[in-house]
Design an enzyme around this catalytic site. Structure first.
Site, PDB file in Angstrom:
ATOM      1  N   TRP A 145       0.611  -0.999  -0.389  1.00 28.33           N
ATOM      2  CA  TRP A 145       0.326   0.139  -0.087  1.00 28.33           C
ATOM      3  C   TRP A 145       0.693   1.625   0.193  1.00 28.33           C
ATOM      4  CZ3 TRP A 145       1.790   2.057   4.853  1.00 28.33           C
ATOM      5  CH2 TRP A 145       2.459   0.718   5.244  1.00 28.33           C
ATOM      6  N   ASN A 146       1.757   1.427  -0.049  1.00 23.13           N
ATOM      7  CA  ASN A 146       2.798   2.727   0.750  1.00 23.13           C
ATOM      8  C   ASN A 146       3.260   3.071  -0.999  1.00 23.13           C
ATOM      9  OD1 ASN A 146       4.959   0.699  -0.281  1.00 23.13           O
ATOM     10  ND2 ASN A 146       6.023   1.381   0.914  1.00 23.13           N
ATOM     11  N   LYS A 169      -2.158  -8.513  -8.498  1.00 23.96           N
ATOM     12  CA  LYS A 169      -2.829  -8.064  -7.371  1.00 23.96           C
ATOM     13  C   LYS A 169      -2.443  -6.677  -6.354  1.00 23.96           C
ATOM     14  CE  LYS A 169      -2.912  -8.825  -3.153  1.00 23.96           C
ATOM     15  NZ  LYS A 169      -3.632  -7.567  -2.474  1.00 23.96           N
ATOM     16  N   GLY A 222       6.554  -5.878  -1.004  1.00 28.34           N
ATOM     17  CA  GLY A 222       5.890  -6.557   0.774  1.00 28.34           C
ATOM     18  C   GLY A 222       7.263  -6.312   1.543  1.00 28.34           C
ATOM     19  N   SER A 223       6.258  -6.951   2.856  1.00 30.07           N
ATOM     20  CA  SER A 223       7.092  -7.644   3.820  1.00 30.07           C
ATOM     21  C   SER A 223       8.002  -8.289   3.625  1.00 30.07           C
ATOM     22  CB  SER A 223       6.709  -7.189   4.977  1.00 30.07           C
ATOM     23  OG  SER A 223       5.294  -8.877   5.437  1.00 30.07           O
ATOM     24  N   GLU A 244      10.871  -7.452  -3.554  1.00 35.15           N
ATOM     25  CA  GLU A 244      11.708  -6.987  -2.813  1.00 35.15           C
ATOM     26  C   GLU A 244      10.910  -6.584  -1.477  1.00 35.15           C
ATOM     27  OE1 GLU A 244      14.103  -5.198  -4.229  1.00 35.15           O
ATOM     28  OE2 GLU A 244      13.803  -5.764  -6.700  1.00 35.15           O
ATOM     29  N   LEU A 245      11.279  -6.807  -0.316  1.00 34.92           N
ATOM     30  CA  LEU A 245      11.492  -6.497   1.057  1.00 34.92           C
ATOM     31  C   LEU A 245      11.670  -5.498   1.458  1.00 34.92           C
ATOM     32  CD1 LEU A 245      11.702 -10.024   1.320  1.00 34.92           C
ATOM     33  CD2 LEU A 245       9.787  -9.535   0.119  1.00 34.92           C
ATOM     34  N   CYS A 278      11.018   1.756   2.632  1.00 39.93           N
ATOM     35  CA  CYS A 278      11.427   0.598   2.380  1.00 39.93           C
ATOM     36  C   CYS A 278      12.929   0.872   2.202  1.00 39.93           C
ATOM     37  CB  CYS A 278      11.428  -0.411   1.781  1.00 39.93           C
ATOM     38  SG  CYS A 278      11.119  -0.179  -0.200  1.00 39.93           S
ATOM     39  N   GLU A 378      12.048  -3.442  11.218  1.00 41.75           N
ATOM     40  CA  GLU A 378      11.694  -2.259  10.563  1.00 41.75           C
ATOM     41  C   GLU A 378      10.295  -1.769  11.380  1.00 41.75           C
ATOM     42  OE1 GLU A 378       9.595  -3.511   6.146  1.00 41.75           O
ATOM     43  OE2 GLU A 378      10.770  -2.209   5.953  1.00 41.75           O
TER      44      GLU A 378
HETATM   45  P1  NAD Z   1       2.373  -7.283   2.979  1.00 41.94           P
HETATM   46  O1  NAD Z   1       3.699  -7.509   2.451  1.00 41.94           O
HETATM   47  O2  NAD Z   1       1.849  -7.416   4.061  1.00 41.94           O
HETATM   48  O3  NAD Z   1       1.579  -7.206   2.264  1.00 41.94           O
HETATM   49  C1  NAD Z   1       2.438  -6.852   0.200  1.00 41.94           C
HETATM   50  C2  NAD Z   1       0.601  -7.704  -0.209  1.00 41.94           C
HETATM   51  O4  NAD Z   1       1.386  -9.407  -0.196  1.00 41.94           O
HETATM   52  C3  NAD Z   1      -0.427  -7.060  -0.238  1.00 41.94           C
HETATM   53  O5  NAD Z   1      -0.929  -7.362  -1.524  1.00 41.94           O
HETATM   54  C4  NAD Z   1      -0.797  -8.676   0.492  1.00 41.94           C
HETATM   55  O6  NAD Z   1      -2.133  -8.525  -0.107  1.00 41.94           O
HETATM   56  C5  NAD Z   1      -0.509  -9.147  -0.150  1.00 41.94           C
HETATM   57  N1  NAD Z   1       0.202 -10.830   0.551  1.00 41.94           N
HETATM   58  C6  NAD Z   1      -0.117 -10.443   1.951  1.00 41.94           C
HETATM   59  N2  NAD Z   1      -0.162 -12.656   2.751  1.00 41.94           N
HETATM   60  C7  NAD Z   1      -0.118 -12.755   1.001  1.00 41.94           C
HETATM   61  C8  NAD Z   1       0.395 -14.004   0.849  1.00 41.94           C
HETATM   62  N3  NAD Z   1       0.009 -15.236   2.184  1.00 41.94           N
HETATM   63  N4  NAD Z   1       0.646 -14.459  -0.421  1.00 41.94           N
HETATM   64  C9  NAD Z   1       0.496 -13.944  -1.265  1.00 41.94           C
HETATM   65  N5  NAD Z   1       0.205 -12.349  -1.364  1.00 41.94           N
HETATM   66  C10 NAD Z   1      -0.093 -11.869  -0.090  1.00 41.94           C
HETATM   67  O7  NAD Z   1       3.090  -5.230   3.082  1.00 41.94           O
HETATM   68  P2  NAD Z   1       2.509  -4.702   3.320  1.00 41.94           P
HETATM   69  O8  NAD Z   1       1.373  -3.637   4.654  1.00 41.94           O
HETATM   70  O9  NAD Z   1       1.501  -4.229   2.212  1.00 41.94           O
HETATM   71  O10 NAD Z   1       3.261  -3.040   2.684  1.00 41.94           O
HETATM   72  C11 NAD Z   1       4.943  -3.106   3.979  1.00 41.94           C
HETATM   73  C12 NAD Z   1       6.502  -3.464   3.613  1.00 41.94           C
HETATM   74  O11 NAD Z   1       6.215  -3.185   2.149  1.00 41.94           O
HETATM   75  C13 NAD Z   1       7.017  -3.503   4.756  1.00 41.94           C
HETATM   76  O12 NAD Z   1       7.638  -4.307   5.681  1.00 41.94           O
HETATM   77  C14 NAD Z   1       8.086  -2.708   3.254  1.00 41.94           C
HETATM   78  O13 NAD Z   1       9.575  -2.553   3.704  1.00 41.94           O
HETATM   79  C15 NAD Z   1       7.744  -3.548   2.248  1.00 41.94           C
HETATM   80  N6  NAD Z   1       8.045  -3.020   1.098  1.00 41.94           N
HETATM   81  C16 NAD Z   1       9.521  -3.288   0.465  1.00 41.94           C
HETATM   82  C17 NAD Z   1       9.813  -2.239  -0.743  1.00 41.94           C
HETATM   83  C18 NAD Z   1      10.771  -2.887  -1.079  1.00 41.94           C
HETATM   84  O14 NAD Z   1      11.006  -2.500  -2.489  1.00 41.94           O
HETATM   85  N7  NAD Z   1      12.431  -3.371  -1.157  1.00 41.94           N
HETATM   86  C19 NAD Z   1       9.355  -1.002  -0.925  1.00 41.94           C
HETATM   87  C20 NAD Z   1       8.058  -1.050  -0.205  1.00 41.94           C
HETATM   88  C21 NAD Z   1       7.750  -2.500   0.203  1.00 41.94           C
END
Ligand code: NAD
Length: 471
Positions: A145-146, A169, A222-223, A244-245, A278, A378
């Site tokens: 979402w960020n 997605k 994501g995370s 990308e975490l 991130c 983080e």
């Molecule tokens: P999140 O990992 O909770 O969710 C990210 C996405 O994954 C969402 O679309 C979510 O619905 C989906 N998801 C959740 N569970 C899943 C599963 N079991 N299988 C498949 N998809 C699933 O992250 P968030 O809270 O939306 O975003 C914040 C995180 O993203 C932070 O940890 C941040 O560091 C990371 N991030 C990384 C980068 C990068 O480029 N390295 C950039 C931005 C954000």
């Protein structure tokens, strides 16, 4: 109230088969502003099937044809920059200080990839072999979402450049932004099924994409914890995976830094995107002998970082995206205090004058040891830790003593010294003196910050398979 009740499959906006809904909020006011109808596994299947049908024709399009498509996508997204900015401000609370860069940058992903494509050779000769770079197959993109709009455009532009079709997605919390973007992308009039967008829960639509045998590649931002789960799920069918975490970037002030320039840059890098980034440089490393002076100047400077709703153009730090994220940030501030760190700025609760909205105080901790949880985990909010070091050796050792390795920052005046130090940092990117983003350079993490690289030719190759034909 906005109702988002369509997803995008096979070139059309369609009603999801899933009937579950999720509420959408304005984080600056905590008000409910809409509702999204979520797709289910069947919707994910439909989207995958559409992308699979589109793949044979799309994968054989020429470079020139795909460059034209990327330019059309660029024009279509550029035509609605203000609508996209408005959606990101409403649903995410992004301040103008961020959207001024982030939204045009999201549109320009398509042009950057067109440039990469112009220069990229899909065929090369190595010894007796003709090596052909072939599109990987149907890809799935899962985004957070960020910076919803930018992650979708960068992943989509790379898939298009490679000749792969894709199912996207987005975060279920970004449905208004996704809707405006999907309308733009639709205007570009790409062949049906080349890209498909399914709103839905991670555990449902996301999980289906990561397990489905017709998906050849996952690109996820994501995370780290969800990244780990995706990697496990993808293992059964050996999907190609780019992750990308998270990050915990070192933001290193060297002993020859010009503090007048460095202090604002250090805080900009630490608090970028309201700290929900991130790439944020959240560990500020300071030479011990300079600690008190640097801290005093950081305290003075952070007071100038205005917190508030994105309507105010002077605001630099917006709200946390959700109540959950606000509470997470608050819990880390409490944890820092329990761990024995001292507050140099900010602290628990909301900033003065902001009674509503998920606003956190820009916070600086000092007396921080690199083993404390606030220095290792983080936080994803405007919370920074100042850590002292004795010499360059110790700075590098502290910088690298982390599970992450996404983006590091160096601030100083001796260019050769900084280049040499950069070589020793275990980090996918090292930014010297606040240099601007470079879209042609690879982006991605060492260690638990991820696997693989995005952007430029490195990103493109992550959507391609190399085939050697030997005669
Ligand atoms: P999140 O990992 O909770 O969710 C990210 C996405 O994954 C969402 O679309 C979510 O619905 C989906 N998801 C959740 N569970 C899943 C599963 N079991 N299988 C498949 N998809 C699933 O992250 P968030 O809270 O939306 O975003 C914040 C995180 O993203 C932070 O940890 C941040 O560091 C990371 N991030 C990384 C980068 C990068 O480029 N390295 C950039 C931005 C954000």
């Amino acid at each position: 109230m906005r109702t988002i009740d369509k997803i995008y499959i096979d070139g059309e906006f369609v009603t999801p088969k899933g009937a579950e809904t999720a509420d959408l909020y304005n984080p600056s006011t905590e008000e409910k502003i809409g509702r999204v109808r979520l797709g289910n596994r069947e919707d994910a299947h439909d989207a995958i099937a559409a992308a699979k049908r589109a793949f044979p024709a799309f994968s054989t399009t020429t470079k020139a044809e795909r460059i034209v498509m990327l330019k059309r996508l660029y024009s279509a997204v550029s035509a609605r920059l203000s609508d996209l900015t408005e959606a990101m401000a409403l649903e995410y609370g992004a301040p103008q200080a961020f959207t001024r860069f982030a939204i045009p940058n999201a549109a320009s992903s398509f042009l950057s990839m067109a440039k990469v494509l112009e220069e990229y050779d899909f065929e090369r000769f190595l010894g007796r072999a003709r090596v052909v770079m072939q599109p990987v197959g149907v890809a799935a993109a899962i985004t957070p979402w960020n910076s919803n709009i930018g992650f979708i455009t960068s992943k989509l532009s790379t898939a298009i450049a490679a000749g792969s079709t894709i199912v996207i997605k987005p975060s279920e919390m970004s449905a208004i932004q996704t809707q405006v973007l999907a309308e733009c992308l639709h205007e570009a009039d790409l062949p049906k099924g080349v890209f498909n967008i399914v709103n839905g829960l991670g555990q449902v639509v996301g999980a289906e994409l990561t397990q489905h045998p017709d998906i050849a590649k996952i690109t996820f931002t994501g995370s780290t914890s969800v990244g780990r789960e995706i990697l496990r799920n993808a293992a059964d069918s050996f999907k190609r995976v780019t992750l990308e975490l998270g990050g915990k970037g070192p933001n290193i002030i060297l002993n020859d830094a010009d503090l007048d320039k460095t202090i604002p840059a250090v805080l900009r890098m630490g608090l970028i995107n309201s700290g929900q980034a991130c790439i944020a440089g959240t560990r500020i490393l300071v030479p011990n002998h300079w600690h008190d002076e640097v801290l005093a100047r950081l305290k003075q400077e952070i007071e100038t970082f205005k917190v508030g709703a994105p309507g105010d153009p002077d605001v630099v730090i917006g709200p946390m995206v959700s109540r959950k994220q606000y509470e997470r940030v608050q819990s880390y501030i409490q944890l820092g205090l329990q761990e024995g760190a001292a507050l140099a700025a900010g602290g628990p609760g909301r900033p003065d004058g902001l009674g509503r909205g998920w606003f956190a105080k820009p916070t600086i901790f000092t007396n921080v040891g690199n083993q404390m949880r606030i220095a290792r985990e983080e936080i994803f909010g405007p919370v920074l830790s100042v850590i002292g070091y004795h010499d360059d050796e110790e700075a590098i050792s502290i910088a690298n003593d982390t599970l992450y390795g996404l983006q590091a920052y160096l601030h100083g005046t001796d260019t050769a010294r900084m280049q040499a130090l950069a070589d020793r940092l275990d980090s996918g990117r090292v930014v010297i003196n606040g240099a601007p983003h470079e879209p042609l350079a690879p982006f991605g993490g060492f260690k638990q910050s991820g696997i693989g690289r995005e952007y430029g030719a490195f990103g493109l190759e992550a959507f391609l398979e190399a085939k050697a034909i030997i005669s």
